[in-house]
Write a protein that holds these residues in place. Sequence first.
Motif, PDB file in Angstrom:
ATOM      1  N   ARG A  13      73.972  -1.846 -24.023  1.00 50.48           N
ATOM      2  CA  ARG A  13      75.438  -1.657 -23.590  1.00 50.48           C
ATOM      3  C   ARG A  13      75.991  -0.379 -23.830  1.00 50.48           C
ATOM      4  NH1 ARG A  13      78.025  -4.109 -19.503  1.00 50.48           N
ATOM      5  NH2 ARG A  13      78.862  -2.127 -19.102  1.00 50.48           N
ATOM      6  N   SER A  14      75.430   0.236 -24.846  1.00 54.32           N
ATOM      7  CA  SER A  14      76.025   1.638 -25.312  1.00 54.32           C
ATOM      8  C   SER A  14      75.225   2.423 -24.372  1.00 54.32           C
ATOM      9  CB  SER A  14      75.600   1.861 -26.771  1.00 54.32           C
ATOM     10  OG  SER A  14      75.747   3.274 -27.190  1.00 54.32           O
ATOM     11  N   PHE A  15      74.277   2.524 -23.915  1.00 55.39           N
ATOM     12  CA  PHE A  15      73.441   3.113 -23.090  1.00 55.39           C
ATOM     13  C   PHE A  15      74.285   3.320 -21.796  1.00 55.39           C
ATOM     14  CE2 PHE A  15      70.494   3.566 -19.317  1.00 55.39           C
ATOM     15  CZ  PHE A  15      70.027   4.664 -19.648  1.00 55.39           C
ATOM     16  N   VAL A  16      74.504   2.231 -21.101  1.00 49.80           N
ATOM     17  CA  VAL A  16      75.100   2.236 -19.794  1.00 49.80           C
ATOM     18  C   VAL A  16      76.713   3.027 -19.849  1.00 49.80           C
ATOM     19  CG1 VAL A  16      76.454   1.060 -17.898  1.00 49.80           C
ATOM     20  CG2 VAL A  16      74.313   0.316 -19.073  1.00 49.80           C
ATOM     21  N   ASN A  17      77.188   2.661 -21.211  1.00 40.02           N
ATOM     22  CA  ASN A  17      78.534   3.229 -21.400  1.00 40.02           C
ATOM     23  C   ASN A  17      78.528   4.949 -21.386  1.00 40.02           C
ATOM     24  OD1 ASN A  17      80.089   0.792 -21.318  1.00 40.02           O
ATOM     25  ND2 ASN A  17      79.822   0.456 -23.411  1.00 40.02           N
ATOM     26  N   GLU A  18      77.551   5.245 -22.394  1.00 43.25           N
ATOM     27  CA  GLU A  18      77.186   6.670 -22.599  1.00 43.25           C
ATOM     28  C   GLU A  18      76.781   7.322 -21.242  1.00 43.25           C
ATOM     29  OE1 GLU A  18      77.536   8.965 -25.103  1.00 43.25           O
ATOM     30  OE2 GLU A  18      78.690   7.157 -26.137  1.00 43.25           O
ATOM     31  N   LEU A  19      76.107   6.816 -20.457  1.00 43.38           N
ATOM     32  CA  LEU A  19      75.465   7.230 -19.282  1.00 43.38           C
ATOM     33  C   LEU A  19      76.519   7.926 -18.234  1.00 43.38           C
ATOM     34  CD1 LEU A  19      73.086   8.187 -17.216  1.00 43.38           C
ATOM     35  CD2 LEU A  19      73.116   5.715 -16.783  1.00 43.38           C
ATOM     36  N   SER A  20      77.772   6.976 -18.052  1.00 46.34           N
ATOM     37  CA  SER A  20      78.855   7.124 -17.416  1.00 46.34           C
ATOM     38  C   SER A  20      79.954   8.209 -17.774  1.00 46.34           C
ATOM     39  CB  SER A  20      79.519   5.875 -16.843  1.00 46.34           C
ATOM     40  OG  SER A  20      80.284   5.343 -18.212  1.00 46.34           O
ATOM     41  N   GLU A  29      77.400   2.924 -10.915  1.00 45.23           N
ATOM     42  CA  GLU A  29      75.983   3.520 -10.614  1.00 45.23           C
ATOM     43  C   GLU A  29      75.180   3.765 -11.926  1.00 45.23           C
ATOM     44  OE1 GLU A  29      78.421   4.999  -7.306  1.00 45.23           O
ATOM     45  OE2 GLU A  29      78.857   4.878  -9.385  1.00 45.23           O
ATOM     46  N   SER A  30      76.016   3.900 -13.219  1.00 47.90           N
ATOM     47  CA  SER A  30      75.271   3.692 -14.259  1.00 47.90           C
ATOM     48  C   SER A  30      74.808   2.512 -14.734  1.00 47.90           C
ATOM     49  CB  SER A  30      76.402   4.302 -15.511  1.00 47.90           C
ATOM     50  OG  SER A  30      76.739   5.458 -15.270  1.00 47.90           O
ATOM     51  N   LEU A  31      75.422   1.543 -14.399  1.00 48.70           N
ATOM     52  CA  LEU A  31      75.194   0.067 -14.535  1.00 48.70           C
ATOM     53  C   LEU A  31      73.763  -0.100 -13.860  1.00 48.70           C
ATOM     54  CD1 LEU A  31      75.578  -3.009 -15.180  1.00 48.70           C
ATOM     55  CD2 LEU A  31      76.911  -3.352 -13.311  1.00 48.70           C
ATOM     56  N   VAL A  33      71.613   1.884 -12.913  1.00 49.02           N
ATOM     57  CA  VAL A  33      70.531   2.808 -13.346  1.00 49.02           C
ATOM     58  C   VAL A  33      69.932   1.899 -14.652  1.00 49.02           C
ATOM     59  CG1 VAL A  33      69.674   4.836 -14.553  1.00 49.02           C
ATOM     60  CG2 VAL A  33      71.083   4.824 -12.517  1.00 49.02           C
ATOM     61  N   GLY A  34      71.044   1.446 -15.482  1.00 47.24           N
ATOM     62  CA  GLY A  34      70.640   0.920 -16.628  1.00 47.24           C
ATOM     63  C   GLY A  34      69.794  -0.726 -16.262  1.00 47.24           C
ATOM     64  N   LEU A  35      70.207  -1.232 -15.241  1.00 43.96           N
ATOM     65  CA  LEU A  35      69.603  -2.548 -14.777  1.00 43.96           C
ATOM     66  C   LEU A  35      68.192  -2.103 -14.463  1.00 43.96           C
ATOM     67  CD1 LEU A  35      72.184  -4.431 -12.500  1.00 43.96           C
ATOM     68  CD2 LEU A  35      71.345  -4.894 -14.857  1.00 43.96           C
ATOM     69  N   GLY A  36      67.938  -0.884 -13.671  1.00 45.26           N
ATOM     70  CA  GLY A  36      66.521  -0.505 -13.453  1.00 45.26           C
ATOM     71  C   GLY A  36      65.504  -0.257 -14.639  1.00 45.26           C
ATOM     72  N   ILE A  37      66.357   0.455 -15.530  1.00 38.42           N
ATOM     73  CA  ILE A  37      65.523   1.209 -16.916  1.00 38.42           C
ATOM     74  C   ILE A  37      65.075  -0.266 -17.604  1.00 38.42           C
ATOM     75  CG2 ILE A  37      65.622   2.314 -18.856  1.00 38.42           C
ATOM     76  CD1 ILE A  37      67.007   4.433 -17.288  1.00 38.42           C
ATOM     77  N   PHE A  38      66.197  -1.131 -17.944  1.00 37.80           N
ATOM     78  CA  PHE A  38      65.837  -2.506 -18.706  1.00 37.80           C
ATOM     79  C   PHE A  38      65.019  -3.434 -17.918  1.00 37.80           C
ATOM     80  CE2 PHE A  38      70.415  -1.420 -20.373  1.00 37.80           C
ATOM     81  CZ  PHE A  38      69.768  -0.320 -21.154  1.00 37.80           C
ATOM     82  N   THR A  39      64.718  -3.406 -16.734  1.00 36.54           N
ATOM     83  CA  THR A  39      63.932  -4.153 -16.048  1.00 36.54           C
ATOM     84  C   THR A  39      62.489  -3.473 -15.890  1.00 36.54           C
ATOM     85  OG1 THR A  39      64.746  -3.590 -13.960  1.00 36.54           O
ATOM     86  CG2 THR A  39      65.550  -5.699 -15.046  1.00 36.54           C
ATOM     87  N   GLY A  40      62.318  -2.089 -15.916  1.00 32.45           N
ATOM     88  CA  GLY A  40      61.191  -1.367 -15.419  1.00 32.45           C
ATOM     89  C   GLY A  40      61.020  -1.513 -14.131  1.00 32.45           C
ATOM     90  N   MET A 258      71.235  -8.207 -16.215  1.00 34.00           N
ATOM     91  CA  MET A 258      72.752  -8.496 -16.263  1.00 34.00           C
ATOM     92  C   MET A 258      73.205  -9.229 -17.514  1.00 34.00           C
ATOM     93  SD  MET A 258      75.346  -7.236 -14.892  1.00 34.00           S
ATOM     94  CE  MET A 258      75.476  -6.822 -13.155  1.00 34.00           C
ATOM     95  N   ALA A 259      72.621 -10.387 -17.888  1.00 32.52           N
ATOM     96  CA  ALA A 259      72.954 -11.113 -18.941  1.00 32.52           C
ATOM     97  C   ALA A 259      72.836 -10.385 -20.541  1.00 32.52           C
ATOM     98  CB  ALA A 259      71.876 -12.483 -19.113  1.00 32.52           C
ATOM     99  N   ILE A 260      71.755  -9.754 -20.433  1.00 35.93           N
ATOM    100  CA  ILE A 260      71.507  -8.608 -21.376  1.00 35.93           C
ATOM    101  C   ILE A 260      72.525  -7.698 -21.861  1.00 35.93           C
ATOM    102  CG2 ILE A 260      69.961  -6.666 -22.442  1.00 35.93           C
ATOM    103  CD1 ILE A 260      68.929  -9.581 -23.081  1.00 35.93           C
ATOM    104  N   LEU A 261      73.080  -7.109 -20.704  1.00 35.33           N
ATOM    105  CA  LEU A 261      74.241  -6.149 -20.711  1.00 35.33           C
ATOM    106  C   LEU A 261      75.608  -6.689 -20.823  1.00 35.33           C
ATOM    107  CD1 LEU A 261      73.304  -3.802 -17.803  1.00 35.33           C
ATOM    108  CD2 LEU A 261      73.263  -3.188 -20.026  1.00 35.33           C
ATOM    109  N   ASN A 262      75.410  -7.956 -20.889  1.00 34.72           N
ATOM    110  CA  ASN A 262      76.607  -8.949 -21.328  1.00 34.72           C
ATOM    111  C   ASN A 262      76.631  -9.441 -22.492  1.00 34.72           C
ATOM    112  OD1 ASN A 262      78.512  -8.576 -19.027  1.00 34.72           O
ATOM    113  ND2 ASN A 262      77.383 -10.088 -17.626  1.00 34.72           N
ATOM    114  N   LYS A 263      75.449  -8.996 -23.414  1.00 32.11           N
ATOM    115  CA  LYS A 263      75.115  -9.377 -24.713  1.00 32.11           C
ATOM    116  C   LYS A 263      74.887 -10.825 -24.722  1.00 32.11           C
ATOM    117  CE  LYS A 263      77.705  -5.533 -26.628  1.00 32.11           C
ATOM    118  NZ  LYS A 263      78.489  -5.045 -27.647  1.00 32.11           N
ATOM    119  N   ARG A 264      73.960 -11.503 -23.945  1.00 29.57           N
ATOM    120  CA  ARG A 264      73.864 -12.671 -23.987  1.00 29.57           C
ATOM    121  C   ARG A 264      72.211 -12.920 -23.673  1.00 29.57           C
ATOM    122  NH1 ARG A 264      75.331 -14.308 -19.848  1.00 29.57           N
ATOM    123  NH2 ARG A 264      77.087 -13.206 -18.936  1.00 29.57           N
ATOM    124  N   LEU A 265      71.409 -13.983 -24.214  1.00 29.52           N
ATOM    125  CA  LEU A 265      70.272 -14.346 -23.724  1.00 29.52           C
ATOM    126  C   LEU A 265      69.996 -15.646 -23.176  1.00 29.52           C
ATOM    127  CD1 LEU A 265      68.598 -13.722 -27.528  1.00 29.52           C
ATOM    128  CD2 LEU A 265      68.606 -12.064 -25.449  1.00 29.52           C
TER     129      LEU A 265
END
Length: 381
Positions: A13-20, A29-31, A33-40, A258-265
């Motif tokens: 979550r911090s990565f996406v916040n810092e990116l923007s 847009e930052s979100l 990019v974050g989804l892309g990087i976290f999924t590879g 998206m679940a990971i970015l919402n801090k859920r498993l």
Amino acid sequence: MNSSVQELLDKARSFVNELSKPFVGREEESLVVGLGIFTGEHVILIGEPGTAKSALARRAADLVNARFFKYLLTKFTEPDELFGPLDISALREGKYVRITRNKLPEAEIAFIDEIFNANSAILNTLLTLMNERIIYDGYNEIKVPLWTLISASNNVPDEPELQALYDRFLFRHFVRPVSEDKWGELLEASWKIERGEYGDTKPVLSMSDIVEINKLVLSVDISGVKEKLLRIFAIVEDQGIHVTDRRKGKSLKAIAAMAILNKRLKASEEDLIALKYVLARDREEYEKIYAILLEEVKTSEKILRELSEIETNVRETFKFVNRLSDLDPRLVDYLRSFESVREKVRRLSNEVSDDRIREKASNLIVEIDNLLDLIKRKLTI
């Protein structure tokens, strides 16, 4: 949930916040990019020049301390410019070897601008690179460390030969210029960037963290959203929007991320909003799919959109009221109306646990209070 997992969720979550942070109006847009990087997976940003696309990619790489490669393609670009020149001395010995130092084959995160300008020689290599993380160099098969390719284009490609390349980008986002109400913030942020006030970008993650977050993405429980996902696929097809089998299958990764970015498993219905970055081919389809998702999915996105509409109304009303004369009879109606709006915003904030909604609602209440104060002054209350 153990502490190491919680730490990774917080870092994501911090990565996406810092990116923007340095960019105005580029949270979505930052979100993406974050989804892309976290999924590879790969990301394409489609929109006019000058909307911070390359700057976002560069900052994303800096925030994870990744090896980065950037290039603007033209129709005259040669493969050597991307993949490295041939080693002449090796060629004299009958060996076909490229010098790949500081070129695309050594990058972990790359940004290719105007990627659809690729000629056939580059196109074929890019397809293999993106899909298999392999480059065929003469008779050799070389594995490359590329994690995510971020690309940009002014338009969606229509040429049949480019459709396979376009389909390799799991995440597609249609970038818009900054809205008028944020132009003031844009000027301030741009001036800070010109003056170097943001300083060097400090990493908040490492590539090894990214690998671990990717493992978390693949461990997310998605069982609870499959039925709703199948329903959305059916509705989308009924609307005349065709989604390839590849994208249907990979959409689960987007939802899990998206679940990971919402801090859920465990994925919940609101995570299905990530589908708006996966299913649409162009802007028209994007609008249709977004409307479907807002109708079908119980999501924070609905509340955020409602708050944004209220925010616009408050700002326009403030300008209008400011021009009214004191004791204008319409002021009483505005007072009653926006006292009710204030209560509605407070209620929306109290009903959810989403930090984004609470922050937006809190800021909006301040704006409503300012409007109410202006009305009361004009009414001499």
